[in-house]
Design a protein around this motif. Structure first.
Motif, PDB file in Angstrom:
ATOM      1  N   VAL A  26      20.171  10.230 -63.045  1.00  0.00           N
ATOM      2  CA  VAL A  26      19.029  10.275 -63.963  1.00  0.00           C
ATOM      3  C   VAL A  26      18.283  11.596 -63.906  1.00  0.00           C
ATOM      4  N   GLY A  27      18.608  12.438 -62.951  1.00  0.00           N
ATOM      5  CA  GLY A  27      18.003  13.759 -62.868  1.00  0.00           C
ATOM      6  C   GLY A  27      18.624  14.768 -63.817  1.00  0.00           C
ATOM      7  N   VAL A  28      19.602  14.353 -64.594  1.00  0.00           N
ATOM      8  CA  VAL A  28      20.227  15.258 -65.548  1.00  0.00           C
ATOM      9  C   VAL A  28      19.143  15.872 -66.431  1.00  0.00           C
ATOM     10  N   GLY A  29      19.308  17.138 -66.738  1.00  0.00           N
ATOM     11  CA  GLY A  29      18.273  17.843 -67.501  1.00  0.00           C
ATOM     12  C   GLY A  29      18.209  17.460 -68.964  1.00  0.00           C
ATOM     13  N   VAL A  30      17.041  17.638 -69.521  1.00  0.00           N
ATOM     14  CA  VAL A  30      16.819  17.351 -70.937  1.00  0.00           C
ATOM     15  C   VAL A  30      17.752  18.187 -71.803  1.00  0.00           C
ATOM     16  N   ASP A 110      17.014   3.689 -59.028  1.00  0.00           N
ATOM     17  CA  ASP A 110      15.933   3.325 -58.107  1.00  0.00           C
ATOM     18  C   ASP A 110      15.723   4.392 -57.040  1.00  0.00           C
ATOM     19  N   LEU A 111      16.799   4.958 -56.551  1.00  0.00           N
ATOM     20  CA  LEU A 111      16.687   5.988 -55.521  1.00  0.00           C
ATOM     21  C   LEU A 111      16.137   7.301 -56.074  1.00  0.00           C
ATOM     22  N   ALA A 112      16.468   7.605 -57.319  1.00  0.00           N
ATOM     23  CA  ALA A 112      16.050   8.871 -57.919  1.00  0.00           C
ATOM     24  C   ALA A 112      14.653   8.810 -58.542  1.00  0.00           C
ATOM     25  N   LEU A 113      14.282   7.645 -59.063  1.00  0.00           N
ATOM     26  CA  LEU A 113      12.986   7.510 -59.731  1.00  0.00           C
ATOM     27  C   LEU A 113      11.939   7.095 -58.701  1.00  0.00           C
ATOM     28  N   GLU A 117       5.971   3.410 -61.024  1.00  0.00           N
ATOM     29  CA  GLU A 117       5.511   3.047 -62.366  1.00  0.00           C
ATOM     30  C   GLU A 117       6.422   3.606 -63.474  1.00  0.00           C
ATOM     31  N   HIS A 118       7.483   4.293 -63.098  1.00  0.00           N
ATOM     32  CA  HIS A 118       8.413   4.816 -64.109  1.00  0.00           C
ATOM     33  C   HIS A 118       8.947   3.629 -64.909  1.00  0.00           C
ATOM     34  N   PRO A 119       9.029   3.743 -66.229  1.00  0.00           N
ATOM     35  CA  PRO A 119       9.494   2.606 -67.033  1.00  0.00           C
ATOM     36  C   PRO A 119      10.910   2.148 -66.681  1.00  0.00           C
ATOM     37  N   GLY A 120      11.709   3.027 -66.130  1.00  0.00           N
ATOM     38  CA  GLY A 120      13.058   2.629 -65.711  1.00  0.00           C
ATOM     39  C   GLY A 120      13.040   1.681 -64.527  1.00  0.00           C
ATOM     40  N   ARG A 121      12.044   1.817 -63.665  1.00  0.00           N
ATOM     41  CA  ARG A 121      11.948   0.933 -62.493  1.00  0.00           C
ATOM     42  C   ARG A 121      11.709  -0.516 -62.918  1.00  0.00           C
TER      43      ARG A 121
END
Length: 190
Positions: A26-30, A110-113, A117-121
Motif C-alpha cells: 500500500v506504500g506504492v506511490g501515487v 494493517d502492518l503498513a497503515l 483511523e486510516h479508512p483502510g483499517r
C-alpha cells in the motif's frame, strides 16, 4: 461487429491499485498508481478523495471477492463443518505455495497503515470480523466447546500460513497449518 469499451478512470484506478498494492504494497506511490491506470491526478481526487480513499476502496472490493472465495471453498467441501474448515486451510496452503504469491493484502495493509483511523483499517477489521463469523459458525455447528476462541485461533493460523508463504520461500506451511487446524478443531470436541 463488436467494440470493446475501455473502462473509465475510476475503474482503471481501482484495477491498477488492486494490482500494484498487491505486488508493491500500500506504500506504492501515487505517480505509479496514476501511470498504471493511465489517468490524471485529478481523477484520483474526484473519485476517491485521494490515495487513502483509493486504498480503502481497493481493500473493500477485494474483501467482497475474497470472502466469496472462502464461502465457495467451504461450500465445495460439503456439509461437514470439520471438512469445511480444513478445506479453507488446504486451499490457502495451495495459494501460499504459488510462486507469484505476495502474501495477505489485509495483513500487509494493517502492518503498513500505522494510523488506526486510516479508512483502510476499518475495511481490514470488517474483513476479519466476517471471517471470524464464518469460522465461528462452523465451530458452532461442530459443537465446539469454545467456538469464538477457536475462530480466533483459526484467524491467527490463517495469518501465519499466509505470512510464512509470502516471507519464507521454500517453506511449505500447508502441512503444519493443517495439523494445527485439526488440533484447534479437536481440542474443543467432547
Amino acid at each position: 461487429m463488436s467494440t470493446s469499451v475501455k473502462p473509465g478512470p475510476r475503474e482503471r484506478l481501482l484495477l491498477a491499485a488492486q494490482e500494484l498494492t498487491y505486488s508493491q504494497g500500500v506504500g506504492v506511490g501515487v505517480d505509479a498508481l496514476l501511470k498504471g491506470a493511465g489517468v490524471a491526478r485529478r481523477s484520483l481526487y474526484e473519485h476517491f478523495g485521494g490515495k487513502d480513499g483509493l486504498i480503502a476502496e481497493v481493500l473493500r472490493r477485494s474483501t467482497a471477492e475474497d470472502v466469496e472465495r472462502y464461502r465457495s471453498t467451504m461450500d465445495a467441501a460439503g456439509e461437514d463443518p470439520r471438512a469445511r474448515l480444513l478445506a479453507v486451510v488446504d486451499r490457502l496452503g495451495l495459494i501460499a505455495a504459488d510462486p507469484d504469491f505476495r502474501g495477505c493484502r489485509y495483513l500487509a495493509a494493517d502492518l503498513a497503515l500505522t494510523d488506526p483511523e486510516h479508512p483502510g483499517r476499518e475495511v481490514t477489521r470488517a474483513y476479519r470480523h466476517t471471517l471470524h463469523g464464518l469460522f465461528e459458525d462452523e465451530f458452532l455447528a461442530l459443537g465446539h466447546a469454545r467456538p469464538g476462541f477457536a475462530a480466533d485461533q483459526m484467524l491467527i493460523l490463517v495469518d501465519g500460513l499466509l505470512a510464512v508463504g509470502a516471507t519464507r520461500p521454500g517453506v511449505e506451511p500447508a502441512a503444519a497449518a493443517r495439523d494445527l487446524a485439526e488440533h484447534i478443531i479437536d481440542a474443543g470436541l467432547a
